[in-house]
Design an enzyme around this catalytic site. Structure first.
Site, PDB file in Angstrom:
ATOM      1  N   ARG A   1       5.161 -14.922  45.230  1.00  0.00           N
ATOM      2  CA  ARG A   1       5.841 -13.735  44.227  1.00  0.00           C
ATOM      3  C   ARG A   1       5.466 -12.496  44.891  1.00  0.00           C
ATOM      4  NH1 ARG A   1       3.419 -17.444  39.857  1.00  0.00           N
ATOM      5  NH2 ARG A   1       5.079 -18.707  39.828  1.00  0.00           N
TER       6      ARG A   1
ATOM      7  N   GLU B   1      11.340 -17.965  42.530  1.00  0.00           N
ATOM      8  CA  GLU B   1       9.908 -18.114  42.804  1.00  0.00           C
ATOM      9  C   GLU B   1       8.983 -17.844  41.320  1.00  0.00           C
ATOM     10  OE1 GLU B   1       7.914 -17.169  46.346  1.00  0.00           O
ATOM     11  OE2 GLU B   1       9.573 -17.997  47.457  1.00  0.00           O
TER      12      GLU B   1
HETATM   13  C1  LIG Z   1      18.557 -18.381  45.158  1.00  0.00           C
HETATM   14  C2  LIG Z   1      17.549 -19.349  44.815  1.00  0.00           C
HETATM   15  C3  LIG Z   1      16.612 -19.870  45.541  1.00  0.00           C
HETATM   16  C4  LIG Z   1      15.807 -20.647  45.360  1.00  0.00           C
HETATM   17  N1  LIG Z   1      14.903 -21.211  46.595  1.00  0.00           N
HETATM   18  C5  LIG Z   1      14.083 -22.399  46.111  1.00  0.00           C
HETATM   19  C6  LIG Z   1      12.969 -22.796  47.201  1.00  0.00           C
HETATM   20  O1  LIG Z   1      13.544 -22.504  48.309  1.00  0.00           O
HETATM   21  N2  LIG Z   1      12.369 -23.948  46.745  1.00  0.00           N
HETATM   22  C7  LIG Z   1      12.124 -24.354  45.637  1.00  0.00           C
HETATM   23  O2  LIG Z   1      11.527 -25.273  45.371  1.00  0.00           O
HETATM   24  N3  LIG Z   1      13.012 -23.621  44.426  1.00  0.00           N
HETATM   25  C8  LIG Z   1      14.087 -22.742  44.825  1.00  0.00           C
HETATM   26  N4  LIG Z   1      14.592 -22.334  43.643  1.00  0.00           N
HETATM   27  C9  LIG Z   1      14.654 -22.691  42.379  1.00  0.00           C
HETATM   28  C10 LIG Z   1      13.990 -21.513  41.378  1.00  0.00           C
HETATM   29  O3  LIG Z   1      12.448 -21.438  41.814  1.00  0.00           O
HETATM   30  C11 LIG Z   1      14.181 -22.193  40.101  1.00  0.00           C
HETATM   31  O4  LIG Z   1      15.620 -21.932  39.771  1.00  0.00           O
HETATM   32  C12 LIG Z   1      13.357 -21.676  39.241  1.00  0.00           C
HETATM   33  O5  LIG Z   1      12.230 -21.859  39.154  1.00  0.00           O
HETATM   34  C13 LIG Z   1      13.843 -21.854  37.617  1.00  0.00           C
HETATM   35  O6  LIG Z   1      13.825 -23.369  37.406  1.00  0.00           O
HETATM   36  P1  LIG Z   1      15.391 -24.011  36.866  1.00  0.00           P
HETATM   37  O7  LIG Z   1      16.287 -23.331  37.408  1.00  0.00           O
HETATM   38  O8  LIG Z   1      15.025 -25.499  36.834  1.00  0.00           O
HETATM   39  O9  LIG Z   1      15.509 -23.137  35.462  1.00  0.00           O
HETATM   40  P2  LIG Z   1      14.860 -23.722  34.216  1.00  0.00           P
HETATM   41  O10 LIG Z   1      13.341 -24.142  34.419  1.00  0.00           O
HETATM   42  O11 LIG Z   1      15.595 -24.818  33.592  1.00  0.00           O
HETATM   43  O12 LIG Z   1      14.807 -22.471  33.033  1.00  0.00           O
HETATM   44  C14 LIG Z   1      16.197 -22.010  32.612  1.00  0.00           C
HETATM   45  C15 LIG Z   1      15.701 -20.823  31.864  1.00  0.00           C
HETATM   46  O13 LIG Z   1      14.857 -21.092  30.712  1.00  0.00           O
HETATM   47  C16 LIG Z   1      13.650 -20.211  30.892  1.00  0.00           C
HETATM   48  N5  LIG Z   1      12.417 -21.010  30.829  1.00  0.00           N
HETATM   49  C17 LIG Z   1      12.064 -22.349  31.150  1.00  0.00           C
HETATM   50  N6  LIG Z   1      10.927 -22.498  30.480  1.00  0.00           N
HETATM   51  C18 LIG Z   1      10.509 -21.625  29.710  1.00  0.00           C
HETATM   52  C19 LIG Z   1       9.171 -21.351  28.860  1.00  0.00           C
HETATM   53  N7  LIG Z   1       8.351 -22.494  28.850  1.00  0.00           N
HETATM   54  N8  LIG Z   1       9.377 -20.487  28.126  1.00  0.00           N
HETATM   55  C20 LIG Z   1      10.443 -19.776  28.048  1.00  0.00           C
HETATM   56  N9  LIG Z   1      11.421 -19.521  28.930  1.00  0.00           N
HETATM   57  C21 LIG Z   1      11.411 -20.623  29.735  1.00  0.00           C
HETATM   58  C22 LIG Z   1      13.733 -19.985  32.304  1.00  0.00           C
HETATM   59  O14 LIG Z   1      12.933 -18.616  32.297  1.00  0.00           O
HETATM   60  C23 LIG Z   1      15.115 -19.771  32.704  1.00  0.00           C
HETATM   61  O15 LIG Z   1      15.500 -18.305  32.114  1.00  0.00           O
HETATM   62  C24 LIG Z   1      15.612 -21.228  44.070  1.00  0.00           C
HETATM   63  C25 LIG Z   1      16.572 -20.647  43.057  1.00  0.00           C
HETATM   64  C26 LIG Z   1      17.366 -19.769  43.533  1.00  0.00           C
HETATM   65  C27 LIG Z   1      18.265 -19.222  42.340  1.00  0.00           C
END
Ligand SMILES: Cc1cc2nc3c(=O)[nH]c(=O)nc-3n(C[C@H](O)[C@H](O)[C@H](O)COP(=O)(O)OP(=O)(O)OC[C@H]3O[C@@H](n4cnc5c(N)ncnc54)[C@H](O)[C@@H]3O)c2cc1C
Length: 384
Positions: free
Chosen positions: A248, A360
């Site tokens: 982060r 992240e």
């Molecule tokens: C360009 C890019 C690069 C990435 N690179 C990597 C990588 O190298 N390695 C890796 O492992 N991952 C990677 N990621 C994945 C990234 O870490 C995830 O997209 C992120 O952690 C969110 O997970 P999700 O997409 O499943 O969304 P979700 O967890 O499904 O969340 C969807 C929305 O709901 C909100 N939300 C979820 N839970 C809660 C809660 N408890 N309370 C309030 N709001 C909530 C989230 O904030 C978000 O707005 C990458 C993503 C992107 C876009």
């Protein structure tokens, strides 16, 4: 990827590393930033240059072929690279913070010998495979499974949105022995691409951070020797969350670099003769930029001092990502219609900035981390 030896004498402090990164970014990255965005690819020459400048070994001690440097040096380099191209900054941030750093912290000497040295020399690019189609923010709900047998482990599952994975020479993969065990079932594994059953599947086309490769990974009965386990079995989530905490600070500095680039664009659009509202946006953006810069510096300082930096990392990431989006968005407004034209720098910066609140740990997850820390169960509330 074959990297040459590190060029010239290495800087000894953050100021020196910043200067080296500025010079490299101006010479090698800025001129191809639009090309990186358009082609969705960082040229090999830039990746080789990153290795030759020693940026891919930052934070790794020289005894493991790294180029040393404290967190302040790392954030200075990431900021300068991202100011020129967010994709290049993020490539380095992921490689250093969530791949090399956990191998350094949790690896055995044998693992450091085999995996950390080539990462630090920039001969291999590192990736971090945690997210799955059904498990992003909720890291404890991983579905990628591992089984143990006499020789080691067998992994099955799918990862998605994994950065650096196409070029990666090494991926940290997180899997569970039993989803019913929640976070206690998760372990971390070192997976070199080329391992049978391990494939980089679909490459994902994105709004921003184009050039930073994002792909799905498929693990079909991937057999790994026992020595592939990173850290203690069942403590993989600790490895992941520790890596993300450091990550982060790195991602915050990449967002800061984008905010600075957007502010520089904004300065070109506004003059002393312009309407007051335009000058106010400029002044507000400058104040936000200074705040984000101070928070990133603080997170790096606290990390370097060895203290708990969990809140500082979350605050820096949350604010720097928000400020990057705000300034890049205001920059497009101030640029007028030309700001939204494809190929305009302001337009690219806005698309790049928009990804930072997600990667992240989303903004909402940073808020949850902070709320948990500010409101600890059963103790007196005194956050200040
Ligand atoms: C360009 C890019 C690069 C990435 N690179 C990597 C990588 O190298 N390695 C890796 O492992 N991952 C990677 N990621 C994945 C990234 O870490 C995830 O997209 C992120 O952690 C969110 O997970 P999700 O997409 O499943 O969304 P979700 O967890 O499904 O969340 C969807 C929305 O709901 C909100 N939300 C979820 N839970 C809660 C809660 N408890 N309370 C309030 N709001 C909530 C989230 O904030 C978000 O707005 C990458 C993503 C992107 C876009």
């Amino acid at each position: 990827m074959l990297a040459g030896p590190v060029r010239g004498a290495l800087p000894t402090d953050a100021r020196g590393w910043r200067g080296r990164a500025q010079a490299f970014a101006t010479r090698e990255v800025g001129p191809v930033a639009q090309q990186i965005d358009r082609d969705d690819r960082v040229p090999d020459t830039v990746v080789r240059g990153l290795a030759e400048e020693g940026f891919l070994g930052l934070g790794v001690p020289t005894e493991w072929d790294g180029t040393g440097g404290d967190t302040r040096s790392v954030v200075a380099v990431l900021e300068e690279l991202s100011r020129a191209s967010a994709a290049v900054g993020v490539l380095v941030a992921v490689h250093l913070s969530v791949c090399a750093a956990p191998v350094l912290q949790w690896g055995t000497d044998d693992q450091r010998e085999r995996f950390l040295r080539p990462l630090a020399r920039g001969e291999r690019i590192g990736a971090f495979g945690l997210t799955e189609p059904g498990a992003g923010s909720d890291t404890a709900s991983l579905a990628t499974r591992y089984q143990k047998d006499d020789t080691g482990f067998i992994l099955r599952g799918t990862k998605t949105f994994i950065s650096n994975a196409v070029s990666a020479g090494l991926v940290l993969v997180f899997a569970t022995s039993d989803p019913g065990l929640g976070h206690k079932g998760i372990s971390a594994f070192i997976v070199p691409p080329g391992t049978d059953g391990f494939s980089v599947a679909q490459r994902l086309d994105k709004l921003g951070l184009r050039g930073s490769e994002t792909t799905e990974l498929v693990l079909t009965d991937v057999r790994l020797p026992r020595e592939s386990l990173l850290g203690v079995e069942g403590e993989g989530l600790r490895v992941a969350l520790g890596a993300l905490q450091g990550g982060r600070v790195g991602i915050a500095s990449c967002a800061l670099g984008v905010a600075e680039a957007a502010f520089a664009e904004m300065l070109r659009s506004v003059s002393a003769e312009d309407a007051e509202w335009k000058r106010s946006i400029l002044a507000r953006s400058f104040a936000d930029l200074c705040a984000a810069r101070a928070l990133v510096a603080r997170a790096a300082e606290v990390k370097d001092a060895g203290g708990s930096y969990v809140n500082d990392a979350s605050v820096a990431k949350l604010v720097a990502a928000r400020v990057a989006v705000q300034i890049a968005s205001a920059g497009v407004d101030l640029a007028g219609p030309s700001g939204v034209r494809s190929g305009a720098t302001a337009e690219r910066l806005l698309r790049d900035a928009r990804v930072f609140p997600i990667v992240e740990g989303t903004t909402e997850i940073q808020e949850l981390i902070l709320a948990r820390s500010l409101l600890p169960a059963g103790t007196e509330r005194n956050p200040l």
